[in-house]
Design a protein around this motif. Structure first.
Motif, PDB file in Angstrom:
ATOM      1  N   TYR A  46      27.740  40.831  50.348  1.00 45.88           N
ATOM      2  CA  TYR A  46      28.857  40.783  49.402  1.00 45.88           C
ATOM      3  C   TYR A  46      28.857  39.452  48.637  1.00 45.88           C
ATOM      4  O   TYR A  46      28.898  39.434  47.408  1.00 45.88           O
ATOM      5  N   ASP A  47      28.768  38.347  49.375  1.00 47.53           N
ATOM      6  CA  ASP A  47      28.779  37.025  48.739  1.00 47.53           C
ATOM      7  C   ASP A  47      27.560  36.806  47.838  1.00 47.53           C
ATOM      8  O   ASP A  47      27.660  36.138  46.812  1.00 47.53           O
ATOM      9  N   GLU A  48      26.418  37.353  48.222  1.00 50.15           N
ATOM     10  CA  GLU A  48      25.189  37.205  47.439  1.00 50.15           C
ATOM     11  C   GLU A  48      25.077  38.256  46.331  1.00 50.15           C
ATOM     12  O   GLU A  48      24.138  38.240  45.551  1.00 50.15           O
ATOM     13  N   ARG A  49      26.015  39.181  46.322  1.00 50.68           N
ATOM     14  CA  ARG A  49      26.050  40.257  45.323  1.00 50.68           C
ATOM     15  C   ARG A  49      24.799  41.130  45.346  1.00 50.68           C
ATOM     16  O   ARG A  49      24.306  41.571  44.317  1.00 50.68           O
ATOM     17  N   ASP A  50      24.283  41.366  46.552  1.00 52.42           N
ATOM     18  CA  ASP A  50      23.163  42.299  46.709  1.00 52.42           C
ATOM     19  C   ASP A  50      23.695  43.705  46.513  1.00 52.42           C
ATOM     20  O   ASP A  50      24.701  44.075  47.126  1.00 52.42           O
ATOM     21  N   THR A  51      23.027  44.485  45.711  1.00 49.23           N
ATOM     22  CA  THR A  51      23.453  45.870  45.526  1.00 49.23           C
ATOM     23  C   THR A  51      22.897  46.780  46.603  1.00 49.23           C
ATOM     24  O   THR A  51      23.374  47.892  46.778  1.00 49.23           O
TER      25      THR A  51
END
Length: 93
Positions: A46-51
């Motif tokens: 979530y924090d790294e914005r991995d999809t």
């Protein structure tokens, strides 16, 4: 005949995005390493914005490729192709 100026239909704001061709890559790792990587993904995606898990693995691979390009190729991308890699470990290991 080529041209350097973009026509309105070629403008990035009006041209629909075409997905890049993707491929499957198979590699082996220990259960412990897989579990460690999956835990890192779950805790940080979530924090790294991995999809997706796949995107995190792509980011990790890209970081290593860029490190090697800086270390061995003056920061320039190596030229790649679709030729198969030699199976197994390199001689001398």
């Amino acid at each position: 005949m080529g041209h350097s100026a973009s026509t309105p239909s070629e403008d990035a704001t009006t041209t629909p995005k075409v997905p890049k061709k993707r491929t499957t890559v198979t590699f082996y790792l220990t259960d412990a390493m897989r579990n460690r990587a999956r835990a890192a993904y779950r805790q940080t995606s979530y924090d790294e914005r991995d999809t997706s898990w796949s995107e995190m693995i792509n980011k990790a691979l890209l970081a290593e490729v860029q490190r090697r390009e800086r270390a061995y190729n003056g920061g320039r991308a190596f030229v790649g192709n679709d030729e198969p890699l030699t199976p197994g470990r390199p001689i001398g290991y």
